[in-house]
Scaffold this active site. Structure first.
Site, PDB file in Angstrom:
ATOM      1  N   LEU A 274       0.811  -1.217   0.000  1.00 22.09           N
ATOM      2  CA  LEU A 274       0.000   0.000   0.000  1.00 22.09           C
ATOM      3  C   LEU A 274       0.843   1.264   0.000  1.00 22.09           C
ATOM      4  O   LEU A 274       0.410   2.309  -0.469  1.00 22.09           O
ATOM      5  CB  LEU A 274      -0.922   0.015   1.233  1.00 22.09           C
ATOM      6  CG  LEU A 274      -1.941  -1.121   1.338  1.00 22.09           C
ATOM      7  CD1 LEU A 274      -2.666  -1.057   2.674  1.00 22.09           C
ATOM      8  CD2 LEU A 274      -2.931  -1.052   0.187  1.00 22.09           C
TER       9      LEU A 274
ATOM     10  N   ASP B   3       3.074  13.831  15.953  1.00 21.71           N
ATOM     11  CA  ASP B   3       3.366  13.684  14.514  1.00 21.71           C
ATOM     12  C   ASP B   3       2.070  13.705  13.710  1.00 21.71           C
ATOM     13  O   ASP B   3       1.858  12.882  12.818  1.00 21.71           O
ATOM     14  CB  ASP B   3       4.138  12.387  14.266  1.00 21.71           C
ATOM     15  CG  ASP B   3       4.846  12.404  12.900  1.00 21.71           C
ATOM     16  OD1 ASP B   3       5.034  13.507  12.348  1.00 21.71           O
ATOM     17  OD2 ASP B   3       5.192  11.327  12.399  1.00 21.71           O
TER      18      ASP B   3
END
Length: 794
Positions: free
Chosen positions: A483, A602
């Site tokens: 992916l 993050d």
């Protein structure tokens, strides 16, 4: 004519009736049939009606459920007292106008009977109500003759009533299922006390919990402090004809007249807990034990007092433990196979029997009890032998006395082990990962003996999978299944043997992240459960392999759509606002409402995954930090994160707090509104980033120029300007000036709230990052202990 004769006659016409269909997908006409392989779906496809089998059961029932979540708990069951023992169920309105269920091997089940032979239809409405109406001679439908809302089971939908009708004498109340896979009436009921204006949960007639009085549009003990519960609008009606309680959902009407369809359903489960879809529990009735009213503000609010056995005290409780009782004889264990006993009955019976020391109920009916002076032997290696054991909290006093000594010994041992690890690391660089994992094992964070059993639960209630299972699921990590790739390593799509699709994140040997981040994410995310956080299903540890297994997100990540010139057209204004709202709710949960106070550190578009409904889920917790709830900020000498999303106090001084995540959210919000990356701006005179560009537009009163051109004409300008202003408030230079995520949600959902005026944000100019190289991968920069991930366009 008796029921058996009716069944024989009806079965003779069944082959012919099979060709008769309803005139629309939501309506069953008189003479048509609904079998176990067909369904009714409401006009806007909100609800589905059909036959279903509960988990762990072979019985069949007629039920209604939310169309988009066929695996969810049914909101209504038509034949909860008379299950069908095969899939032969047929729903029909016969030629006399009765709505019945017929099936092989049993009597006819009558849902609605009438004395008239007028033509009738049954329609499933978008409210979840299943109604029978008469059909007039001109083909129009008349008034409602029967409705499922008058026969609630264990779920209260918006618009349904709890209370009493003085005109008909009908009582509206909820009754829980007996067990997880048994829809038969269980131990708990939910009723409306119209005299005192409150909700009441009873167990076998004894009041366990009350909501407190409904006053000023809020209940005393239902989530007053939780902003996620402001979605309810409570209704209390008292008249000569009826007295009842109902509720509705406050619609989200941004951008479209009808608004985004929200779903809800207050479900009284077999443990007495009241749940509503993915929202926080409305009531933790299962935590009520009846000794005393617990302190205000906690999940015990609303618990009632009732008489307790003299042999029990408030220090005792049942605890689920894995192992066995020793010295068992014929009189020590007793099995009661009564099919009317559920889990709460087993617990209550054992509690009220002074000789009972434990019980077991496997989510079905019947109880196994242990009695007498038995000793329980703990064995965590086999969770299949778990049972509820009576323990006394006071028995832990000896541990309290020695815990500081044990803590000191463990700490000293940890220091010695850490020194040994450092020595081995210097001497055997090739064995670095093995040593670190051994250290993790010695710390007690993970048990390597548990990491080779497919689907068995290991540490922190996670499933652990063998490497062979994951290899088969991903077709040996083939490139066709890949992916993408991030800082942790490559991510693959996989499929488990039972057909469930998964996302497999494999730690790369070249990864800038390492086993510390692997351990952090594994332990941290397993403790977090929220609809806007990606769900970690389990892990795999095999030799040097470190693998995390997540739920599969079919629409990949937000950046995949947002920064693609063709795919971004799918991100309508309504979807973008829904994504912003979902990310905000996920961050609010991390910062305030989870068991742990978590700073993500993050947050960026590539770490926002999208499910099949384009709902956002925050992912990648490898950089996250856990706070005590009374701690507001911390300092680190290792700054981690992504260029352009980091708050100034964090990037420059290493200070981080919930306001650091707020800054990242502000940048992400501006990217969603503009469809452009934070670092994709360049001016002929001086370089700008997105934040600086927005600030320049704001000062010139030209903020609307930020809008993604694809959204032109689809939104009200004032709504977009409000979102831009909230984004600028989130990227204020000083952390104290930024709003909390609770403030952000309030500002975005309350259009009448006056917003503060933004001041000059931090980092209004970029450092001239060149993004012309579209094929570059993320790079890790490290200077004096500072690690920054710079993301380049793909």
């Amino acid at each position: 004519m008796n029921n058996k004769e009716s069944l024989v006659i009806f079965s003779l016409f069944l082959p012919f009736l099979a060709f008769v269909v309803a005139s629309s997908d939501d309506t069953l006409q008189q003479g048509a049939i609904l079998t176990s392989s067909s369904y009714l779906v409401s006009a806007k496809k909100v609800f589905t009606l059909g036959f279903f089998s509960p988990p762990y059961s072979k019985e069949n029932y007629l039920g209604i459920w939310y169309t988009n979540d066929s695996q969810s708990h049914p909101v209504w069951v038509g034949n909860r007292n008379t299950p069908i023992h095969n899939n032969s169920g047929v729903l029909a309105i016969d030629n006399t106008g009765n709505m019945i269920i017929t099936h092989n091997g049993g009597d006819t089940i009558e849902l609605y009977t009438t004395q008239t032979r007028d033509n009738k239809t049954a329609t499933l409405l978008d409210s979840g109500n299943f109604v029978v109406r008469e059909v007039n001679s001109n083909g129009t439908t008349g008034h409602v003759l029967w409705q499922s809302f008058d026969y609630p089971t264990d779920t209260l939908l918006p618009g349904m009533k709890l209370g009493v009708s003085h005109r008909t004498g009908r009582n509206w109340s909820l009754t829980s299922w007996l067990a997880e896979g048994v829809p038969a009436p269980g131990a708990f009921t939910l009723d409306w006390d119209s005299r005192r204006g409150r909700l009441i949960v009873r167990r076998r007639g004894v009041i366990y919990w009350t909501s407190g009085v409904l006053k000023d549009k809020a209940f005393e003990f239902i989530g007053k402090s939780d902003p996620r519960n402001v979605v309810y609008d409570y209704i209390n009606v008292t008249s000569e004809e009826e007295e009842y309680f109902s509720y509705s959902l406050i619609k989200d009407s941004r951008c479209t007249p009808e608004g985004r369809k929200a779903i809800s359903g207050w479900m009284l489960d077999y443990n007495g807990q009241i749940n509503d879809q993915d929202r926080p529990p409305i009531a933790r009735v299962d935590l009520c034990y009846g000794y005393k009213t617990r302190g205000s503000g906690g999940v015990y609010e609303g618990c009632e007092l009732w008489e307790q056995p003299t042999c029990r005290n408030s220090n005792q409780k049942f605890d689920l433990r894995s192992g066995d009782f020793g010295n068992i004889d014929e009189e020590s264990s007793f099995y009661d196979g009564n099919s009317s006993l559920g889990f709460s009955d087993c617990r209550a019976n054992c509690w009220n029997n002074c000789d009972c020391v434990g019980f077991r109920n496997d989510g079905d009916t019947g109880c196994l009890y242990w009695r007498g002076r038995l000793k329980f032997y703990q064995d965590n290696s086999d969770v299949s032998r778990a049972q509820y054991v009576l323990i006394s909290e006071s028995s832990n006093k000896r541990w309290e006395r020695y815990k500081w000594v044990v803590t000191g010994v463990v700490s000293a041992s940890f220091v010695l082990l850490l020194g040994l690890f450092c020595y081995l690391r210097r001497k055997f660089k090739q064995g670095q990962e093995r040593d670190l994992f051994d250290l993790m094992t010695l710390e007690g964070q993970m048990n390597t003996d548990e990491l080779e059993n497919d689907g068995n639960k290991g540490g922190h209630d996670l499933k652990v999978f063998s490497f062979a299972c994951i290899t088969a699921a991903t077709n040996s990590f083939s490139s066709e299944n890949k992916l993408g790739e991030g800082g942790f390593g490559p991510v693959y799509k996989g499929k488990l043997p039972e057909g469930r699709e998964i996302a497999v994140k494999r730690l790369s040997q070249r990864s800038g992240q390492g086993l510390v981040e692997f351990k952090n994410e594994l332990i941290l995310i397993s403790k977090l459960q929220h609809k806007n956080l990606v769900k970690l299903l389990g892990c795999c540890v095999h030799g040097a392999e470190r693998i995390l297994i997540y739920e599969y997100m079919p629409n990949r990540s937000l950046d995949f759509f947002l920064f693609d010139q063709t795919k971004r057209e799918q991100l309508t204004w309504e979807r973008r606002f829904h994504i912003i709202e979902g990310i905000a709710q996920g961050l609010l949960y991390l910062h305030k409402y989870s068991r742990l106070k978590v700073i993500h550190r993050d947050l960026k578009s590539s770490n926002i995954l999208l499910d099949e409904d384009m709902s956002p889920k925050i992912s990648d917790f490898g950089m996250a930090r856990i706070f005590e709830h009374n701690v507001s900020e911390a300092n680190t000498n290792r700054v981690v994160g992504t260029y352009g999303y980091m708050a100034p106090e964090y990037a420059m001084e290493g200070f981080f707090s919930i306001k650091s995540d707020v800054y990242s959210f502000g940048v992400l919000m501006l990217e969603i509104l503009s469809g452009r990356k934070n670092s994709s701006f360049y001016h002929v005179d001086r370089p700008f980033n997105l934040v600086g560009y927005v600030w320049e537009l704001w000062k010139k009163d030209a903020a609307l120029e930020l809008m993604d051109p694809i959204l032109s004409g689809s939104c009200i300008e004032q709504q977009l300007l409000r979102c831009i202003q909230i984004g600028l408030l989130c990227v204020e230079d000083r952390a104290l000036d930024r709003p909390t995520m609770s403030d952000v949600i309030s500002m975005s959902t309350n259009d009448s709230m006056t917003l503060p005026t933004p001041t000059k944000p931090a980092f209004v100019t970029s450092s001239g990052v060149d993004e012309s190289d579209s094929g570059r991968q993320p790079e890790i920069y490290s200077v004096n202990g500072i690690s920054i991930t710079a993301m380049h366009a793909r």
